[in-house]
Design a protein around this motif. Structure first.
Motif, PDB file in Angstrom:
ATOM      1  N   ASP A  17      32.267 -52.038 -30.529  1.00 42.54           N
ATOM      2  CA  ASP A  17      32.240 -51.451 -29.189  1.00 42.54           C
ATOM      3  C   ASP A  17      31.490 -52.297 -28.173  1.00 42.54           C
ATOM      4  N   ASP A  18      30.458 -53.032 -28.603  1.00 42.62           N
ATOM      5  CA  ASP A  18      29.610 -53.720 -27.640  1.00 42.62           C
ATOM      6  C   ASP A  18      29.321 -55.167 -28.012  1.00 42.62           C
ATOM      7  N   GLN A  19      30.150 -55.758 -28.870  1.00 38.58           N
ATOM      8  CA  GLN A  19      29.967 -57.148 -29.235  1.00 38.58           C
ATOM      9  C   GLN A  19      31.275 -57.913 -29.141  1.00 38.58           C
ATOM     10  N   ILE A  20      31.134 -59.238 -29.094  1.00 37.10           N
ATOM     11  CA  ILE A  20      32.294 -60.128 -29.161  1.00 37.10           C
ATOM     12  C   ILE A  20      32.033 -61.136 -30.272  1.00 37.10           C
ATOM     13  N   VAL A  21      33.110 -61.761 -30.756  1.00 36.68           N
ATOM     14  CA  VAL A  21      32.989 -62.758 -31.814  1.00 36.68           C
ATOM     15  C   VAL A  21      33.884 -63.938 -31.473  1.00 36.68           C
ATOM     16  N   VAL A  22      33.425 -65.143 -31.781  1.00 34.36           N
ATOM     17  CA  VAL A  22      34.221 -66.348 -31.574  1.00 34.36           C
ATOM     18  C   VAL A  22      35.227 -66.446 -32.722  1.00 34.36           C
ATOM     19  N   ALA A  23      36.502 -66.294 -32.398  1.00 31.31           N
ATOM     20  CA  ALA A  23      37.546 -66.269 -33.425  1.00 31.31           C
ATOM     21  C   ALA A  23      38.093 -67.657 -33.735  1.00 31.31           C
ATOM     22  N   ALA A  24      38.043 -68.561 -32.750  1.00 33.82           N
ATOM     23  CA  ALA A  24      38.549 -69.919 -32.947  1.00 33.82           C
ATOM     24  C   ALA A  24      37.866 -70.829 -31.941  1.00 33.82           C
ATOM     25  N   ALA A  25      37.712 -72.094 -32.310  1.00 32.90           N
ATOM     26  CA  ALA A  25      37.063 -73.039 -31.412  1.00 32.90           C
ATOM     27  C   ALA A  25      37.464 -74.450 -31.782  1.00 32.90           C
ATOM     28  N   THR A  26      37.393 -75.342 -30.791  1.00 32.42           N
ATOM     29  CA  THR A  26      37.690 -76.743 -31.018  1.00 32.42           C
ATOM     30  C   THR A  26      36.784 -77.586 -30.146  1.00 32.42           C
ATOM     31  N   GLY A  27      36.574 -78.816 -30.522  1.00 30.32           N
ATOM     32  CA  GLY A  27      35.711 -79.704 -29.747  1.00 30.32           C
ATOM     33  C   GLY A  27      34.253 -79.507 -30.107  1.00 30.32           C
ATOM     34  N   ASP A  28      33.363 -79.880 -29.176  1.00 29.56           N
ATOM     35  CA  ASP A  28      31.917 -79.811 -29.390  1.00 29.56           C
ATOM     36  C   ASP A  28      31.344 -78.705 -28.512  1.00 29.56           C
ATOM     37  N   PRO A  29      30.658 -77.647 -29.062  1.00 25.41           N
ATOM     38  CA  PRO A  29      30.178 -77.480 -30.430  1.00 25.41           C
ATOM     39  C   PRO A  29      31.225 -76.994 -31.425  1.00 25.41           C
ATOM     40  N   GLY A  30      32.350 -76.461 -30.975  1.00 30.54           N
ATOM     41  CA  GLY A  30      33.481 -76.177 -31.834  1.00 30.54           C
ATOM     42  C   GLY A  30      33.194 -75.306 -33.031  1.00 30.54           C
ATOM     43  N   ALA A  31      33.370 -75.874 -34.243  1.00 29.82           N
ATOM     44  CA  ALA A  31      33.303 -75.097 -35.483  1.00 29.82           C
ATOM     45  C   ALA A  31      31.975 -74.379 -35.661  1.00 29.82           C
ATOM     46  N   ALA A  32      30.894 -74.898 -35.060  1.00 30.68           N
ATOM     47  CA  ALA A  32      29.592 -74.260 -35.220  1.00 30.68           C
ATOM     48  C   ALA A  32      29.552 -72.871 -34.606  1.00 30.68           C
ATOM     49  N   LEU A  33      30.481 -72.590 -33.688  1.00 30.40           N
ATOM     50  CA  LEU A  33      30.478 -71.297 -33.001  1.00 30.40           C
ATOM     51  C   LEU A  33      31.380 -70.267 -33.667  1.00 30.40           C
ATOM     52  N   GLY A  35      32.822 -67.447 -35.678  1.00 30.47           N
ATOM     53  CA  GLY A  35      32.171 -66.350 -36.370  1.00 30.47           C
ATOM     54  C   GLY A  35      30.906 -65.867 -35.687  1.00 30.47           C
ATOM     55  N   ARG A  36      30.460 -66.556 -34.635  1.00 28.75           N
ATOM     56  CA  ARG A  36      29.238 -66.153 -33.927  1.00 28.75           C
ATOM     57  C   ARG A  36      29.499 -64.874 -33.131  1.00 28.75           C
ATOM     58  N   THR A  37      28.630 -63.903 -33.274  1.00 35.12           N
ATOM     59  CA  THR A  37      28.741 -62.649 -32.526  1.00 35.12           C
ATOM     60  C   THR A  37      27.655 -62.587 -31.466  1.00 35.12           C
ATOM     61  N   THR A  38      27.994 -61.943 -30.347  1.00 30.40           N
ATOM     62  CA  THR A  38      27.075 -61.817 -29.224  1.00 30.40           C
ATOM     63  C   THR A  38      27.322 -60.479 -28.547  1.00 30.40           C
ATOM     64  N   ALA A  39      26.292 -59.888 -27.997  1.00 26.06           N
ATOM     65  CA  ALA A  39      26.456 -58.663 -27.219  1.00 26.06           C
ATOM     66  C   ALA A  39      27.295 -58.954 -25.980  1.00 26.06           C
ATOM     67  N   VAL A  40      28.175 -58.032 -25.641  1.00 25.22           N
ATOM     68  CA  VAL A  40      29.086 -58.233 -24.515  1.00 25.22           C
ATOM     69  C   VAL A  40      28.322 -58.543 -23.237  1.00 25.22           C
ATOM     70  N   HIS A  41      27.265 -57.797 -22.964  1.00 24.50           N
ATOM     71  CA  HIS A  41      26.569 -57.960 -21.686  1.00 24.50           C
ATOM     72  C   HIS A  41      25.752 -59.244 -21.618  1.00 24.50           C
ATOM     73  N   ASN A  42      25.525 -59.924 -22.757  1.00 25.18           N
ATOM     74  CA  ASN A  42      24.765 -61.172 -22.769  1.00 25.18           C
ATOM     75  C   ASN A  42      25.632 -62.407 -22.585  1.00 25.18           C
ATOM     76  N   SER A  43      26.942 -62.229 -22.575  1.00 28.12           N
ATOM     77  CA  SER A  43      27.851 -63.366 -22.609  1.00 28.12           C
ATOM     78  C   SER A  43      28.807 -63.360 -21.421  1.00 28.12           C
ATOM     79  N   PRO A  44      28.967 -64.505 -20.746  1.00 25.87           N
ATOM     80  CA  PRO A  44      29.983 -64.591 -19.695  1.00 25.87           C
ATOM     81  C   PRO A  44      31.381 -64.277 -20.211  1.00 25.87           C
ATOM     82  N   ALA A  45      31.689 -64.716 -21.452  1.00 29.21           N
ATOM     83  CA  ALA A  45      33.001 -64.397 -22.032  1.00 29.21           C
ATOM     84  C   ALA A  45      33.141 -62.897 -22.236  1.00 29.21           C
ATOM     85  N   GLY A  46      32.064 -62.240 -22.671  1.00 26.01           N
ATOM     86  CA  GLY A  46      32.110 -60.790 -22.846  1.00 26.01           C
ATOM     87  C   GLY A  46      32.349 -60.072 -21.541  1.00 26.01           C
ATOM     88  N   ARG A  47      31.736 -60.546 -20.483  1.00 24.80           N
ATOM     89  CA  ARG A  47      31.946 -59.908 -19.181  1.00 24.80           C
ATOM     90  C   ARG A  47      33.368 -60.126 -18.675  1.00 24.80           C
TER      91      ARG A  47
END
Length: 207
Positions: A17-33, A35-47
């Motif tokens: 309900d209140d989090q987002i997760v990086v489902a795919a990524a490429t480049g730098d930082p890419g793979a390091a991200l 599976g990373r989860t973040t609270a929606v309100h803390n992330s520009p992507a979540g907003r």
């Protein structure tokens, strides 16, 4: 997107309900991200996912409330929603390294168009999956109906006939053997009915 002047790209989707997760990524930082989860309100992507509004950022860290070392490699960023109609299913974050030129409004317009096309493609893929699931369920129902209406009826008729033979014979040994066959038919009928029930209840509604 990386070939069009970006150093990295990531797709973020809702996670609960209140989090987002990086489902795919490429480049730098890419793979390091991934599976990373973040609270929606803390992330520009979540907003962006919440509002459906694309944004241009000259410096990603200045707009994120999350202190993550992996994000220090992001400078100029544009974030566009994956929107099909009124539904936003995620966001694409496209970034450049610090010190590179910021993205332009024309870059953002092209990214928004790409995001819309990608969202429509995802929606069509999900629709096809639903159609295939519905067709499979219809086949299950047809098979279940045929088994119940014809196979079980025929087996039941054979069982009734055998019971009649068991009652008519004067040889106790033969009567016992026939009764054993009737019991076997009853078990087969029970197994078929269980299978029919599983066919009819095996469907799951699409997410």
């Amino acid at each position: 997107m990386t070939a069009a002047g970006a150093d990295s790209a990531a797709i973020t989707v809702p996670h609960g309900d209140d989090q987002i997760v990086v489902a795919a990524a490429t480049g730098d930082p890419g793979a390091a991200l991934i599976g990373r989860t973040t609270a929606v309100h803390n992330s520009p992507a979540g907003r962006t996912i919440r509002t459906g509004t694309p944004v241009l950022l000259t410096e990603y860290r200045a707009h994120s409330a999350v202190d993550e070392a992996d994000l220090t490699t992001l400078g100029p960023v544009m974030i566009v929603p994956l929107s099909a109609g009124s539904h936003t299913r995620g966001a694409i974050t496209i970034g450049r390294r610090p010190g590179r030129d910021a993205f332009s409004s024309a870059d953002l317009d092209m990214a928004v168009t790409f995001g819309n096309h990608a969202a429509v493609a995802l929606a069509l893929a999900e629709s096809r999956d639903t159609q295939i699931s519905d067709a499979r369920f219809d086949d299950h129902n047809r098979i279940a109906f045929d088994m119940h209406d014809h196979v079980i009826g025929q087996l039941f008729a054979v069982g009734m006939g055998l019971q009649g033979l068991a009652g008519a014979t004067h040889d106790p040994a033969h009567a016992q053997r026939i009764s054993t066959y009737v019991d076997s038919l009853d078990r087969v009928i029970s197994t078929i009915r269980t299978t029919i029930f599983q066919l009819q209840t095996g469907r799951h509604d699409p997410a």
